[in-house]
Design a protein around this motif. Structure first.
Motif, PDB file in Angstrom:
ATOM      1  N   GLU A 606     -18.624 -45.621   6.483  1.00  0.00           N
ATOM      2  CA  GLU A 606     -20.025 -45.976   6.270  1.00  0.00           C
ATOM      3  C   GLU A 606     -20.263 -46.455   4.832  1.00  0.00           C
ATOM      4  OE1 GLU A 606     -22.395 -42.685   7.391  1.00  0.00           O
ATOM      5  OE2 GLU A 606     -21.855 -42.783   9.514  1.00  0.00           O
ATOM      6  N   GLY A 607     -19.282 -47.225   4.304  1.00  0.00           N
ATOM      7  CA  GLY A 607     -19.425 -47.819   2.979  1.00  0.00           C
ATOM      8  C   GLY A 607     -19.082 -46.906   1.821  1.00  0.00           C
ATOM      9  N   ALA A 608     -18.721 -45.653   2.099  1.00  0.00           N
ATOM     10  CA  ALA A 608     -18.373 -44.725   1.011  1.00  0.00           C
ATOM     11  C   ALA A 608     -17.014 -45.118   0.422  1.00  0.00           C
ATOM     12  CB  ALA A 608     -18.342 -43.291   1.524  1.00  0.00           C
ATOM     13  N   LEU A 609     -16.870 -44.947  -0.900  1.00  0.00           N
ATOM     14  CA  LEU A 609     -15.614 -45.260  -1.583  1.00  0.00           C
ATOM     15  C   LEU A 609     -14.688 -44.064  -1.669  1.00  0.00           C
ATOM     16  CD1 LEU A 609     -16.959 -47.468  -4.513  1.00  0.00           C
ATOM     17  CD2 LEU A 609     -16.074 -48.189  -2.288  1.00  0.00           C
ATOM     18  N   LEU A 610     -15.138 -42.894  -1.211  1.00  0.00           N
ATOM     19  CA  LEU A 610     -14.319 -41.688  -1.180  1.00  0.00           C
ATOM     20  C   LEU A 610     -14.253 -41.164   0.234  1.00  0.00           C
ATOM     21  CD1 LEU A 610     -15.648 -39.838  -4.376  1.00  0.00           C
ATOM     22  CD2 LEU A 610     -13.578 -41.218  -4.156  1.00  0.00           C
ATOM     23  N   ILE A 611     -13.185 -40.497   0.583  1.00  0.00           N
ATOM     24  CA  ILE A 611     -12.999 -39.967   1.928  1.00  0.00           C
ATOM     25  C   ILE A 611     -13.914 -38.761   2.112  1.00  0.00           C
ATOM     26  CG2 ILE A 611     -11.330 -38.968   3.522  1.00  0.00           C
ATOM     27  CD1 ILE A 611      -9.160 -40.481   2.063  1.00  0.00           C
ATOM     28  N   PRO A 612     -14.761 -38.743   3.130  1.00  0.00           N
ATOM     29  CA  PRO A 612     -15.611 -37.562   3.373  1.00  0.00           C
ATOM     30  C   PRO A 612     -14.790 -36.406   3.953  1.00  0.00           C
ATOM     31  CG  PRO A 612     -15.982 -39.227   5.065  1.00  0.00           C
ATOM     32  CD  PRO A 612     -15.079 -39.864   4.042  1.00  0.00           C
ATOM     33  N   ASN A 613     -15.298 -35.200   3.708  1.00  0.00           N
ATOM     34  CA  ASN A 613     -14.641 -33.982   4.223  1.00  0.00           C
ATOM     35  C   ASN A 613     -13.165 -33.920   3.815  1.00  0.00           C
ATOM     36  OD1 ASN A 613     -17.010 -33.081   5.648  1.00  0.00           O
ATOM     37  ND2 ASN A 613     -16.548 -34.650   7.213  1.00  0.00           N
ATOM     38  N   SER A 614     -12.867 -34.347   2.586  1.00  0.00           N
ATOM     39  CA  SER A 614     -11.466 -34.400   2.147  1.00  0.00           C
ATOM     40  C   SER A 614     -10.875 -33.008   1.942  1.00  0.00           C
ATOM     41  CB  SER A 614     -11.363 -35.203   0.841  1.00  0.00           C
ATOM     42  OG  SER A 614     -12.209 -34.624  -0.159  1.00  0.00           O
ATOM     43  N   ARG A 615     -11.740 -31.968   1.911  1.00  0.00           N
ATOM     44  CA  ARG A 615     -11.197 -30.622   1.746  1.00  0.00           C
ATOM     45  C   ARG A 615     -10.348 -30.204   2.933  1.00  0.00           C
ATOM     46  NH1 ARG A 615     -16.518 -30.080   3.240  1.00  0.00           N
ATOM     47  NH2 ARG A 615     -16.920 -28.786   5.087  1.00  0.00           N
ATOM     48  N   ASN A 616     -10.536 -30.861   4.106  1.00  0.00           N
ATOM     49  CA  ASN A 616      -9.761 -30.534   5.310  1.00  0.00           C
ATOM     50  C   ASN A 616      -8.467 -31.343   5.392  1.00  0.00           C
ATOM     51  OD1 ASN A 616     -11.828 -28.787   6.131  1.00  0.00           O
ATOM     52  ND2 ASN A 616     -12.948 -30.468   7.144  1.00  0.00           N
ATOM     53  N   LEU A 617      -8.159 -32.123   4.356  1.00  0.00           N
ATOM     54  CA  LEU A 617      -6.997 -33.016   4.422  1.00  0.00           C
ATOM     55  C   LEU A 617      -5.697 -32.227   4.536  1.00  0.00           C
ATOM     56  CD1 LEU A 617      -5.861 -35.880   4.266  1.00  0.00           C
ATOM     57  CD2 LEU A 617      -5.821 -35.653   1.780  1.00  0.00           C
ATOM     58  N   ARG A 618      -5.556 -31.158   3.748  1.00  0.00           N
ATOM     59  CA  ARG A 618      -4.304 -30.403   3.792  1.00  0.00           C
ATOM     60  C   ARG A 618      -4.071 -29.810   5.173  1.00  0.00           C
ATOM     61  NH1 ARG A 618      -3.139 -26.400  -1.075  1.00  0.00           N
ATOM     62  NH2 ARG A 618      -3.226 -28.463  -2.066  1.00  0.00           N
ATOM     63  N   GLN A 619      -5.153 -29.291   5.841  1.00  0.00           N
ATOM     64  CA  GLN A 619      -5.004 -28.704   7.180  1.00  0.00           C
ATOM     65  C   GLN A 619      -4.565 -29.765   8.174  1.00  0.00           C
ATOM     66  OE1 GLN A 619      -8.595 -26.841   8.523  1.00  0.00           O
ATOM     67  NE2 GLN A 619      -7.761 -26.280  10.531  1.00  0.00           N
ATOM     68  N   VAL A 620      -5.146 -30.966   8.057  1.00  0.00           N
ATOM     69  CA  VAL A 620      -4.772 -32.053   8.976  1.00  0.00           C
ATOM     70  C   VAL A 620      -3.317 -32.455   8.765  1.00  0.00           C
ATOM     71  CG1 VAL A 620      -5.229 -34.463   9.537  1.00  0.00           C
ATOM     72  CG2 VAL A 620      -7.137 -32.875   9.218  1.00  0.00           C
ATOM     73  N   LEU A 621      -2.907 -32.577   7.500  1.00  0.00           N
ATOM     74  CA  LEU A 621      -1.524 -32.984   7.225  1.00  0.00           C
ATOM     75  C   LEU A 621      -0.534 -31.933   7.703  1.00  0.00           C
ATOM     76  CD1 LEU A 621      -1.932 -34.507   3.647  1.00  0.00           C
ATOM     77  CD2 LEU A 621      -1.746 -35.720   5.823  1.00  0.00           C
ATOM     78  N   ASN A 622      -0.858 -30.655   7.525  1.00  0.00           N
ATOM     79  CA  ASN A 622       0.045 -29.599   8.000  1.00  0.00           C
ATOM     80  C   ASN A 622       0.167 -29.632   9.522  1.00  0.00           C
ATOM     81  OD1 ASN A 622       0.468 -28.721   5.405  1.00  0.00           O
ATOM     82  ND2 ASN A 622      -1.143 -27.174   5.470  1.00  0.00           N
ATOM     83  N   HIS A 623      -0.949 -29.941  10.218  1.00  0.00           N
ATOM     84  CA  HIS A 623      -0.894 -30.043  11.673  1.00  0.00           C
ATOM     85  C   HIS A 623      -0.006 -31.212  12.101  1.00  0.00           C
ATOM     86  CE1 HIS A 623      -2.289 -29.358  15.767  1.00  0.00           C
ATOM     87  NE2 HIS A 623      -2.471 -30.685  15.881  1.00  0.00           N
ATOM     88  N   LEU A 624      -0.113 -32.315  11.365  1.00  0.00           N
ATOM     89  CA  LEU A 624       0.752 -33.459  11.687  1.00  0.00           C
ATOM     90  C   LEU A 624       2.226 -33.130  11.419  1.00  0.00           C
ATOM     91  CD1 LEU A 624      -1.360 -36.414  10.229  1.00  0.00           C
ATOM     92  CD2 LEU A 624      -0.961 -35.901  12.641  1.00  0.00           C
ATOM     93  N   SER A 625       2.498 -32.346  10.371  1.00  0.00           N
ATOM     94  CA  SER A 625       3.888 -32.014  10.049  1.00  0.00           C
ATOM     95  C   SER A 625       4.549 -31.203  11.143  1.00  0.00           C
ATOM     96  CB  SER A 625       3.936 -31.232   8.729  1.00  0.00           C
ATOM     97  OG  SER A 625       3.441 -32.022   7.671  1.00  0.00           O
ATOM     98  N   SER A 626       3.745 -30.477  11.923  1.00  0.00           N
ATOM     99  CA  SER A 626       4.327 -29.696  13.019  1.00  0.00           C
ATOM    100  C   SER A 626       4.718 -30.566  14.199  1.00  0.00           C
ATOM    101  CB  SER A 626       3.331 -28.612  13.457  1.00  0.00           C
ATOM    102  OG  SER A 626       2.136 -29.208  13.945  1.00  0.00           O
TER     103      SER A 626
END
Length: 655
Positions: A606-626
């Protein structure tokens, strides 16, 4: 691009940036001259053109400008003529130093001043209007061309000018003043030699006087008139002392032998002799005379009685008492005999030792007295002989010093009588007035400029690379990361495609090796500024990892510039939708397509220059690593977005 493997920390890959973003360094820079030349061929070409452009006017003016030259030749003789001292020629020591000294004298300012005095009537020849004589002399000495002619004994003195007037007279005036300065020196260093000879003569005279006084003092101390011959020691006294010494050694040996014999005698058992002596003891003999008949009488009475008879027992008791008395008497007599024998033996040993000690002490005193007398006599003879030999040495030194003094006096007399010899510098050819300009060859100068142009063509590009601290090659990168680079991707051109593909595969293999060895499967990719080639590198690495059998997924996390190469369908929620927690991560994964592997596009920010809800990034990446072997994150530029730092702190490694 270069890759560094570090088992103790993250794996860093340095991405080649645009010109303004390349990493700089100053340590261990390796410069290849030929590669610098090839890299800056245009600079090298313009450098050659510049040198030639500067050389052409110089060569032209040198060729068209007339120059007149007046030159005089001098000869410096390396060998002096025969003199009064020796009937042979004298070779000048350190000839090169002599020639250099003459060149320095020729260019002295005082020589030029005297030359200008000779040219007093021709002031306009060299001196300029309003110029002082000293300034003119300084200009003349700096304009003189004085040098040694190679492989010869000649010195060339010349002047060059645009006008021929006065050149020859000026050169000849300088040469004449120089010749008058060095005329009459005789030979090289004569004044210094005379001074050295006078100083040596004074030293010799002082040393002769000192040694003569020493000889007189020794003769007075010994009370003799002179030192004729050395003294010899008395052989008879030495023989007597040797005999006394031998007798003393013999007595000492006998004393040691007696001591050993006495010690062995003290260990001898005296019991047999004591028994013999005790058997003749009067007390024991009288007791046996009384008791033995009594015992025999009692024994005779008991013979007719039975063993159980009370009288027999009484008789046996009386006989036992008699035997006991006899045993005590025998033992007492034996003890007295042993004591007597021991006393006699000790007395004998003591008397022998006293006698031997007296003889030994007498021999020692006699030997010491003879030794002292012999030593005193030897010291007396040695003192005289030492003085004698020292006196002989002094006499020899005096003779040698007198000979040296005589030779030195002869040399000084000869030098004083020596007639003034011809100078060691002679004028061979005086300067003549030039009638035409001299021809100056251009070949050497052209060769010099040509060599200079070639040298500058290589030196300037090399200097540019030395001053440029940006990374140019893997060799430059190695000292920065302190390890050997494993990959290097040049600018992508059709000619470098095969090399780039090979390097990308090497990096992919290194990432796979890191995953197996250290469980590093989340790798983020970022550049310093936009245009660093991050997306292309991520997609190429994902393709290579998929080709080697690694289950790989690519995550787009660059909100500044989303890339259409991820081929995201319109309205796809992407990573943004998964971070919001409304959509499961498996639902936003796009399947492989052509050369693309599994991937998650960014989605609608929506035009934002930063990723929203970026605090959940580590949890998402760990889920992908599994679910995947490798997770590659395409991050925004480090200088423009704080998301790059957030992503770097959430993954296992950063590229």
């Amino acid at each position: 691009m270069s890759l560094e493997d570090d088992p103790s920390g993250d794996t860093f890959i340095l991405q080649d940036e645009p010109e303004e973003g390349r990493k700089s360094f100053k340590r261990h820079r390796r410069i290849n001259v030929w590669k610098s030349f090839l890299r800056h061929k245009q600079v090298a070409f313009f450098t050659v053109v510049l040198v030639i452009g500067i050389a052409e006017p110089l060569l032209y003016f040198r060729s068209v400008r007339p120059v007149y030259r007046a030159e005089a030749l001098l000869m410096v003789a390396p060998v002096m003529v025969k003199n009064v001292i020796e009937d042979s020629q004298y070779e000048v020591p350190r000839y090169d130093e002599l020639v250099n000294e003459q060149l320095a004298i020729l260019l002295r300012e005082e020589v030029a001043l005297k030359a200008l005095e000779l040219l007093e009537g021709q002031k306009d020849v060299w001196m300029m209007p309003g110029e002082s004589r000293r300034d003119a002399a300084a200009r003349l000495s700096s304009s003189l061309l004085a040098k040694r002619v190679p492989d010869s004994t000649y010195i060339s003195v010349a002047l060059e000018s645009k006008q021929p007037q006065g050149l020859a007279s000026t050169v000849n005036a300088v040469v004449e003043c120089y010749m008058s300065r060095v005329k009459g020196k005789g030979f090289y260093g004569q004044e210094i030699r005379e001074e050295t000879l006078h100083q040596r003569r004074a030293e010799l005279q002082a040393e002769i006087r000192k040694k003569t006084d020493q000889l007189a003092a020794w003769a007075k101390d010994l009370g003799i008139a002179g030192f004729d011959k050395p003294l010899e020691g008395s052989t008879s006294e030495g023989k007597i002392w040797a005999d006394a010494r031998a007798r003393l050694l013999d007595l000492e040996a006998r004393a040691l032998a007696m001591k050993a014999r006495n010690e062995s005698l003290q260990q001898v058992d005296l019991t047999p002799e004591a028994r013999e002596l005790a058997a003749r003891d009067p007390e024991l003999v009288s007791m046996k005379t009384v008791l033995l008949p009594r015992k025999n009488e009692l024994k005779a009475k008991s013979m007719g009685l039975t063993p159980e008879h009370s009288g027999r027992k009484e008789l046996e008791r009386l006989m036992a008492e008699i035997d006991l008395d006899l045993d005590r008497s025998e033992k007492s007599a034996l003890d007295r005999a042993q004591q007597l024998l021991a006393q006699k033996r000790e007395q004998k040993i003591r008397e022998d030792l006293q006698s031997m000690q007296a003889d030994l002490e007498q021999a020692r005193i006699f030997e010491k007295t003879l030794a002292d007398q012999t030593q005193m006599q030897a010291e007396k003879v040695a003192k005289f002989n030492s003085r004698y030999y020292e006196a002989m040495t002094l006499r020899q030194d005096l003779e040698r010093l007198n000979r040296q003094l005589g030779a030195l006096e002869d040399r000084l007399d000869a030098m004083r009588l020596e007639a003034q010899t011809p100078g060691f510098v002679t004028l061979v050819v005086p300067a003549r007035n030039p009638d035409k300009p001299v021809h100056r060859p251009m070949g050497t100068l052209v060769a010099v400029f040509l060599a200079l142009a070639i040298a500058m063509a290589f030196a300037v590009p090399t200097a540019l690379d030395v001053l440029d601290h940006r990374i140019q090659s893997p060799i430059d990168l190695e000292p920065v990361i302190d390890r050997r680079p494993l990959g290097w991707v040049l600018e992508r051109t059709p000619r470098s495609d095969k090399f780039v593909d090979d390097q990308v595969r090497r990096i992919a293999l290194s990432l796979e090796r890191q995953r197996r060895a250290h469980q590093r499967c989340q790798i983020a990719f970022t550049s310093l500024r936009p245009g660093g080639g991050t997306t292309q590198l991520v997609l190429d690495l994902a393709r290579e990892l998929r080709a080697i059998g690694s289950r790989t997924i690519v995550v787009e996390a660059n909100a500044l510039h989303p890339d259409g190469r991820y081929l995201a369908p319109k309205g796809h929620p992407g990573l943004v939708g998964s971070l919001g927690g409304h959509i499961r991560i498996e639902e936003v994964v796009l399947p492989p397509r052509a050369t693309l592997t599994y991937r998650i596009p960014l989605g609608n920010t929506e035009g934002a220059l930063l990723i929203p809800n970026s605090r959940n990034l580590r949890q998402v990446l760990n889920h992908l690593s599994s679910n995947y072997d490798m997770v590659l994150i395409d991050a925004p530029p480090l200088f423009l977005s704080s998301d790059a730092e957030l992503i770097a702190s959430s993954v296992h490694g950063v590229i």
